[in-house]
Design a protein around this motif. Structure first.
Motif, short mmCIF file in Angstrom:
data_model
loop_
_atom_site.label_atom_id
_atom_site.label_comp_id
_atom_site.label_asym_id
_atom_site.label_seq_id
_atom_site.Cartn_x
_atom_site.Cartn_y
_atom_site.Cartn_z
N ALA A 1 -26.39 14.66 8.31
CA ALA A 1 -25.76 15.97 8.13
C ALA A 1 -26.80 16.97 7.65
CB ALA A 1 -24.63 15.86 7.11
N SER A 2 -26.74 18.17 8.20
CA SER A 2 -27.67 19.21 7.79
C SER A 2 -26.93 20.54 7.69
CB SER A 2 -28.83 19.33 8.79
OG SER A 2 -28.34 19.66 10.07
N GLY A 3 -27.56 21.48 7.04
CA GLY A 3 -26.94 22.79 6.88
C GLY A 3 -26.69 23.10 5.42
N SER A 4 -25.72 23.95 5.18
CA SER A 4 -25.40 24.37 3.81
C SER A 4 -24.50 23.32 3.17
CB SER A 4 -24.71 25.74 3.83
OG SER A 4 -25.53 26.71 4.43
N ILE A 5 -25.14 22.37 2.55
CA ILE A 5 -24.42 21.25 1.95
C ILE A 5 -24.72 21.19 0.47
CG2 ILE A 5 -24.06 18.76 1.95
CD1 ILE A 5 -25.03 18.76 4.86
N PHE A 6 -23.68 21.30 -0.32
CA PHE A 6 -23.86 21.12 -1.76
C PHE A 6 -23.63 19.67 -2.12
CE2 PHE A 6 -24.24 22.05 -6.08
CZ PHE A 6 -23.17 21.52 -6.77
N SER A 7 -22.53 19.13 -1.64
CA SER A 7 -22.25 17.72 -1.84
C SER A 7 -21.29 17.25 -0.76
CB SER A 7 -21.66 17.46 -3.23
OG SER A 7 -20.39 18.05 -3.35
N ILE A 8 -21.47 16.02 -0.38
CA ILE A 8 -20.62 15.43 0.65
C ILE A 8 -19.65 14.46 -0.01
CG2 ILE A 8 -20.57 14.03 2.74
CD1 ILE A 8 -23.33 15.06 3.41
N ASN A 9 -18.41 14.58 0.33
CA ASN A 9 -17.39 13.66 -0.19
C ASN A 9 -17.37 12.41 0.69
OD1 ASN A 9 -15.80 16.71 -0.61
ND2 ASN A 9 -16.59 15.52 -2.32
N GLY A 10 -16.35 12.25 1.50
CA GLY A 10 -16.26 11.09 2.37
C GLY A 10 -17.14 11.21 3.59
N MET A 11 -17.60 10.07 4.07
CA MET A 11 -18.37 10.00 5.31
C MET A 11 -17.81 8.83 6.10
SD MET A 11 -22.24 10.51 3.81
CE MET A 11 -22.95 11.31 5.25
N GLY A 12 -17.65 9.01 7.39
CA GLY A 12 -17.02 7.95 8.15
C GLY A 12 -17.40 7.93 9.61
N TRP A 13 -17.00 6.86 10.24
CA TRP A 13 -17.21 6.69 11.68
C TRP A 13 -15.86 6.48 12.34
CZ3 TRP A 13 -21.79 7.37 14.10
CH2 TRP A 13 -22.93 7.36 13.31
N TYR A 14 -15.70 7.08 13.51
CA TYR A 14 -14.46 7.01 14.25
C TYR A 14 -14.77 6.73 15.71
CZ TYR A 14 -12.27 9.11 10.17
OH TYR A 14 -11.80 9.35 8.91
#
Length: 115
Positions: A23-36
Motif C-alpha cells: 500500500a502506498s499514498g497518504s497512509i497514517f495507519s492501516i487497520n485490517g489487511m486482507g486477501w479476497y
C-alpha cells in the motif's frame, strides 16, 4: 491509497506461491489487511484471509492449514503464503486494506494451479 499486488503465477498441484500487496499514498495507519477472491455470485468477493493491526488472523475454511497471512507494518505490506495449492485455488486474488475505516482494493494477481 494505492495497492499493488504481485506474486501470482502458474504452479502445479501441491506447489506454493507467496503473494504480496504493498500500500502506498497518504497512509497514517492501516487497520485490517486482507486477501479476497471472486465469489460464486457475480460481483461478490469471498474472504481468503485477513489480519488486523494487532496481528489477529482469520481464514476461510478452504485456506486453513495451507495459507498464512502476515503483514509488515513498516512497509505497509500484507503477504499471503499459499502452500499445498489445489486447482480449486485458481483465481484472481485481490488485496484489501482499511485506512481510517475506509476500504481500498487493489487490482489483484492471478493464481493458476494446474492439475
Amino acid at each position: 491509497v494505492q495497492l499493488q499486488a504481485s506474486g501470482g503465477g502458474l504452479v502445479q498441484t501441491g506447489g506454493f506461491l507467496r503473494l504480496s500487496c504493498v500500500a502506498s499514498g497518504s497512509i497514517f495507519s492501516i487497520n485490517g489487511m486482507g486477501w479476497y477472491r471472486p465469489g460464486s455470485r457475480e460481483g461478490s468477493s469471498d474472504l481468503v484471509a485477513v489480519i488486523t493491526s494487532s496481528g489477529r488472523t482469520n481464514y476461510a475454511e478452504s485456506a486453513k492449514g495451507r495459507f498464512t497471512i502476515s503483514r509488515d507494518n513498516a512497509k505497509n505490506t500484507v503477504l499471503l503464503q499459499m502452500n499445498s495449492l489445489k486447482p480449486e485455488d485458481t483465481a484472481v486474488y485481490s488485496c484489501d486494506v482499511s485506512v481510517a475505516g475506509i476500504p481500498y482494493w487493489g487490482q489483484g494477481t492471478l493464481v493458476t494451479v494446474s492439475s
